[in-house]
Motif scaffolding. Structure first.
Motif, short mmCIF file in Angstrom:
data_model
loop_
_atom_site.label_atom_id
_atom_site.label_comp_id
_atom_site.label_asym_id
_atom_site.label_seq_id
_atom_site.Cartn_x
_atom_site.Cartn_y
_atom_site.Cartn_z
N ALA A 72 7.41 -1.95 -3.04
CA ALA A 72 7.31 -2.71 -1.79
C ALA A 72 5.91 -2.59 -1.20
CB ALA A 72 8.36 -2.22 -0.80
N GLN A 73 5.30 -1.42 -1.39
CA GLN A 73 3.95 -1.20 -0.87
C GLN A 73 2.94 -2.08 -1.58
OE1 GLN A 73 2.64 2.90 -1.18
NE2 GLN A 73 1.76 2.83 0.88
N GLU A 88 3.11 -5.88 -0.62
CA GLU A 88 2.44 -6.34 0.60
C GLU A 88 1.04 -6.87 0.32
OE1 GLU A 88 2.50 -3.08 3.28
OE2 GLU A 88 4.68 -3.12 3.60
#
Length: 379
Positions: free
Chosen positions: A241-242, A245
């Motif tokens: 998820a990091q 981004e």
């Protein structure tokens, strides 16, 4: 009985036995000539109009959030079309889940529904002899037999077309219309010969490709003899998820694709639940029936660069042939020009059925007269 008479009686008997089915397939084929264009026109007439207060469309990112709310068995797909006011299409495999208004995000009725239903039923009758649009195995087999008979008629007709004497005058009589006929039988005979020889090559392609729709064995046979290996796109890899981004939003990725393929007509992509390092987009630059104008690309989700491209030439020989077979049947592989040629061939096939039936009827009536005369003389 010599070879020519054998071919003649074969041509006559099997032609009469399958005449009604060949006529129906040809007639419906004419009606289906511009099916794709007519459906597109009906769809455009039902596209939502821009609101009076504001003609701005909703951001695609917002439309994609709405699209993700639709449950699907497979990974949902989104189709964006290069048409003014075109709705956003959400698909689950081949099934269409919804059409979204690009201005409000609300679901709208299926554009061109009436026209689509009409052509769906007409196509079902063309392929399976059903009126309700549902599949019929019996109808498909009947049409399959009629298609095979049609192939035999074309080949035997080509042999019978050849004049007994090979000279310029004989060939000229069979290649041109005189316009001066002593009776209807003479006219039908010349029409049958002249129009038949000119449309025979196109009809042969249309009918042979139709056999692939009627039976499974032609496709299986083709698969056994040609390569099924193709250049496949690499599978996107899921990222954290990091890392997600840092990826380009889909809107910016689509902007890149439009720059790479300015002739795009539609772009299809999946609604993935998790971010991936790359994304597959399928771009169609044709009318929907030109497989050679489709391309699948693997786009780098971080930079928007094309990592890999799969063009039509990179597909397996089997996939290419099946695509050509599918769209050669309708002529769409050559665009509107090909569709027109296929439609005209179907129209003249109706004429061949009519003239052939009239010539057979005339021959039968004459044979009855001869039999009656002989019987009277014997008595």
């Amino acid at each position: 009985m010599n070879i020519r008479k054998t071919f003649f009686w074969l041509h006559l008997i099997i032609g009469c036995s399958a005449a009604i089915f060949i006529f129906l397939m040809s007639l419906t084929g004419v009606a289906l000539t511009y099916e794709r264009q007519m459906i597109k026109t009906a769809e455009r007439s039902d596209y939502p109009e821009a609101p009076i207060a504001s003609n701005k469309k909703l951001p695609l990112s917002q439309l994609l959030i709405i699209a993700k709310q639709y449950p699907s068995k497979k990974v949902a797909q989104v189709v964006v079309e290069n048409q003014p006011n075109a709705p956003i299409i959400i698909k689950d495999g081949r099934k269409t889940l919804a059409y979204l208004n690009p201005y409000t995000g609300a679901e709208i009725a299926i554009p061109g529904q009436g026209t689509k239903t009409f052509f769906r039923k007409l196509r079902a009758f063309h392929r399976w002899l059903t009126f309700d649009g549902k599949f019929s195995q019996t109808g498909r087999e009947v049409n399959g037999i009629a298609n095979i008979i049609f192939i035999v008629l074309i080949l035997s007709g080509l042999y019978l077309w050849l004049p007994k004497r090979f000279n310029n005058r004989a060939f000229k009589q069979r290649l041109t219309l005189s316009g001066n006929y002593p009776n209807k039988s003479a006219r039908n005979y010349q029409w049958h010969n002249v129009f038949g020889i000119y449309i025979a090559p196109v009809l042969f392609v249309v009918v042979v490709t139709a056999v692939f729709f009627s039976y499974k064995w032609p496709g299986q046979t083709l698969k056994n003899y040609v390569s099924t290996e193709s250049v496949s796109l690499a599978k996107p890899v899921e990222v954290s998820a990091q890392q997600g981004e840092l990826l380009l939003p889909i809107v910016k990725q689509l902007t890149k694709i439009r720059q790479y393929y300015p002739q795009w007509q539609s772009i299809q992509f999946s609604l993935d639940n998790a971010p991936t390092n790359s994304k597959i987009y399928r771009v169609d630059m044709g009318n929907g029936g030109e497989p050679q104008k489709r391309v699948s690309i693997l786009l780098d989700s971080s930079t928007g660069d094309v990592v890999q491209e799969q063009t039509f030439e990179q597909l397996s020989n089997y996939s290419k042939l099946r695509s050509y077979i599918r769209f050669l049947h309708t002529g769409e592989v050559f665009g509107p020009f090909g569709q027109t040629i296929a439609g005209l061939a179907s129209l003249f096939a109706c004429l061949l059925v009519y003239t052939g039936a009239m010539l057979s009827w005339r021959r039968w009536k004459n044979s009855r007269k001869v039999s009656g005369t002989v019987s009277a003389q014997v008595n």
